[in-house]
Write an enzyme that holds these catalytic residues in place. Structure first.
Site, PDB file in Angstrom:
ATOM      1  CB  THR C  49      43.238  35.314  47.959  1.00  0.00           C
ATOM      2  OG1 THR C  49      43.742  36.611  47.622  1.00  0.00           O
ATOM      3  CG2 THR C  49      44.379  34.317  48.054  1.00  0.00           C
ATOM      4  CD  GLU C  50      41.001  38.911  44.342  1.00  0.00           C
ATOM      5  OE1 GLU C  50      40.976  38.251  45.405  1.00  0.00           O
ATOM      6  OE2 GLU C  50      40.900  40.138  44.282  1.00  0.00           O
ATOM      7  CG  ASN C  51      47.175  36.536  45.885  1.00  0.00           C
ATOM      8  OD1 ASN C  51      46.037  36.547  46.329  1.00  0.00           O
ATOM      9  ND2 ASN C  51      48.234  36.377  46.643  1.00  0.00           N
TER      10      ASN C  51
END
Lengths: 224, 237, 224, 237
Positions: C49-51
């Site tokens: 996930t990008e975060n």
């Protein structure tokens, strides 16, 4: 009077006086490393080494070295409380990104416009640059420690560098065996000189005009 | 060297009208709610705020916007479960928006902190977000040139801090914070716990203290997401 | 026959069949997230996930959420053994640097040259792009999940996108409610279609020519 | 998913003639001596090797050079306490050298791993190492454009690894390794200890497993500096 000059230890001592408490400092391999020994009492600079460490201390006792805990000169060091490790890109990010307060390097030549030559003399042998070309950019102050003249007596503070450049317009202050000289707007500005040396004598061993702005202080250092 | 400050008010007191302020966090994770609310109390105006989002509900960045402090947002995703604060101002033409793809936003901030004035990314090539930007071809592929992003201040939420400003973050609350800490002239940290130097393993420091200027302990920090769900509203003290 | 189509769950199931054991996978917010539910038995993909998190698992029980442990859609997730946290620049470095095996996104339109439009319909309202423009570059496969046509019946697989682009020439495969279509050299190549649908019927709801290379397989999915 | 391999021989068996190989380490810290010696035993030729240095004494990269395996070195500092191996070949015109400033080398590798094809740095501007490279001015300052650096393989020494390839490094042995792990198509790791997934705290992973392909446990790894001081010489088994 021409015999009168500071030892390397004394030049390093003088440079150490300008390092503030809490400053983040990178000391080049060799001569500049001596500056750490003369840290002013009561000040706690944090030393950075390019290979990914902030907050290292002096060399360990011989025989107790850990070779995963070294500085950029591949010498064993120790850890101080509050140290941190990081990778090489983060380490040079600190350098390039303007986070160091002072970088102190050696020099073959410094030109009056701040150009520095310190990585090779000519085209012979194996060239090696290390981190010098990165370290001269980004630190708030880029200082040089050097004898005022070469062993042959040629000036190391010059009109224009003749050796291959390390960086363009990067040096802000030079601590020499005879003087403390700032680079201001493309000129050498003399801040301190040995008391026993005349302006004319100093200018005679300097390869470009020494300007003054107000008083020139005596360069006073202890016996070391 | 001791970077601790006694309170939030002192920590944000240097932030004046017109400043550019990076604020860590992604959604609610890593949002330094207490620092933001202290900044609202201090009340500087015409701020440019850089965060992945543009506020949620009536707290944090949304409350800054409601207080009329924010001139411009630089973000990737100005939407949230309750985006009213930003949306109303934006639709009224009262707030500027610089919309940046999220990865480009992260890399521009990273570039700002590491002295890289420009770099090339494939993101946004051929889209309206690349309009007006230089492009270049490398090895047959097209890229957009992006510039570094810096700020006057960064407001950061950490889990642990030591007196020198070394930090660790809790889980995915890390997100933009290490990048912003490096890209701001002055980095202000609220940490859940502040320890002596040596209290954080040097191998486990996420943000070295060289990037940090001020540390304030906020022992039991609020979580934006929890506040939103509780319907909390922040108003200037 | 035009009533016949896959549900979103069935499209997600079909996409999940192509995810190899050990693949690193980013699932876009919303519909693509459903793919994780249909992970093939015996395979262990690692979700990114990008975060700043690799190796997350499904949502926690309501009431046990930790809001520092979320995905890019700001939904609470859980950790699997072998997970890791990292900052946003490292996270998008994984994306841009080609380290993801698959990125799966939603779409408004996909053009036959691989152009994707999925971030905004027009110029009204507040624009928001998030990580979409980054995610479409770098992954070894960039796949799209979508209904084959809009609610009005217009083709979503088109000759050229009319909505604002997310990325140019980036999509490699499209899983629709009617078919599985690859993008090859600027053309749609039909790989699978629902058995009950004729080529002509499928072409009629597709905005650009459907090419074939060898057999077109039946698109077979379970009841879900 | 299990990235473990039983031995060093299998780990390096894919490295063929003409490959570009990044090797972690700075001086002796982080040098994957066992992997390098296994590669010498395997004996591929015409390799391009990327490391900060160019070998020391008669082991590691120096032994690769002595074995005639290295066509080209890309490094910042091809000197050491005993640089004979590289110096002799270089002076004889038998090995190519691409000399790169150390920070630029690190950033080029970082760019390779993160999909940034080019970036600008002030380092080397106006020097002979910038000759032939594009330059640009940003905000009144001059910069050199540098390109990403990638490799076919990376040889990495870690302290801990898990089955998924998540890594931690020991102290300053970290240096270039996280960057190289990301910039190589195939990353091969020797780890002092290999643990089950979950055996490394997710907040303390230095290199996420997504960058790692193969892991071999080398329980009691040699240290280059110690070997140099002991005068050890490596010859192909």
């Amino acid at each position: 009077m021409s015999e009168l000059k500071l030892s390397n230890a004394q030049i390093a001592w003088r440079a150490a006086q300008d390092i503030e408490d809490g400053a983040y400092v990178n000391l080049g391999i060799g001569f500049p490393e001596m500056v750490a020994q003369y840290t002013v009492e009561g000040r706690t600079p944090v030393f950075h080494t390019e290979n990914g460490l902030l907050g290292f201390g002096p060399a360990p006792e011989p025989g107790t070295e850990d070779w995963d805990l070294i500085n950029a000169g591949k010498k064993a060091v120790t850890l101080k409380p509050g140290a941190s490790f990081f990778h090489h890109a983060d380490s040079f990010g600190m350098v390039r990104g303007g986070h160091l307060d002072v970088a102190i390097l050696g020099a073959l030549q410094v030109a009056q416009n701040g150009d520095l030559a310190n990585w090779r003399v000519g085209n012979k042998g194996v060239p090696a640059v290390g981190g010098a070309m990165d370290l001269v950019h980004g630190a708030k102050r880029v200082a040089v420690l050097t004898d005022h003249v070469t062993k042959k007596g040629d000036p190391k503070l010059v009109d224009a560098c003749t050796f291959p450049l390390t960086g363009v317009g990067c040096v802000t202050r030079v601590y020499t065996s005879l003087a403390v000289v700032d680079i201001v707007d493309g000129h050498f500005v003399l801040r301190e000189k040995l008391a026993g040396m005349s302006m004319d004598d100093l200018q005679a061993v300097t390869g470009a005009p020494l300007h003054t702005e107000g008083d020139v202080a005596d360069l006073v250092v202890p016996e070391l | 060297m001791d970077k601790r400050l006694p309170g939030l008010e002192e920590a944000v007191s240097g932030i004046k009208d017109g400043a550019t302020v990076m604020i860590g966090g992604f959604g609610g994770s890593g949002n330094p709610i207490e620092l933001i609310h202290a900044l609202i109390d201090a009340g500087p105006k015409d701020l440019t705020v850089i965060n992945n989002n543009a506020g949620n509900g009536k707290i944090g960045i949304a409350a800054m916007i409601d207080a009329g402090m924010v001139k411009k947002m630089i973000c990737s995703f100005p939407k949230s479960s309750d985006p009213r604060a930003f949306t109303d101002r934006y639709m009224a033409g009262e707030i500027e928006l610089e919309l940046v793809p999220q990865g480009t936003l992260a890399e521009r901030i990273r570039a700002g902190g590491t002295g890289i004035p420009a770099f090339y990314t494939p993101a946004s090539y051929g889209t309206e977000l690349a309009e007006g930007k230089p492009t270049a071809e490398f090895d047959g592929k097209h890229y957009v040139q992006e510039r570094w992003l810096k700020a006057d201040f960064a407001l950061i939420k950490a889990e642990l801090a030591d007196h020198f400003g070394n930090l660790t973050y809790r889980m995915a609350a890390r997100n933009f914070s290490p990048l912003m800490a490096a890209a701001a002239t002055t980095t202000i940290v609220q940490a859940t716990k502040v320890v002596e130097p040596g209290g954080i393993d040097p191998e486990q420091v996420h943000t070295p203290g060289i990037f940090v200027d001020h540390v304030v302990e906020v022992a039991d920090p609020q979580q934006e997401e929890a506040l939103i769900r509780a319907g909390v509203e922040y108003e200037r003290a």
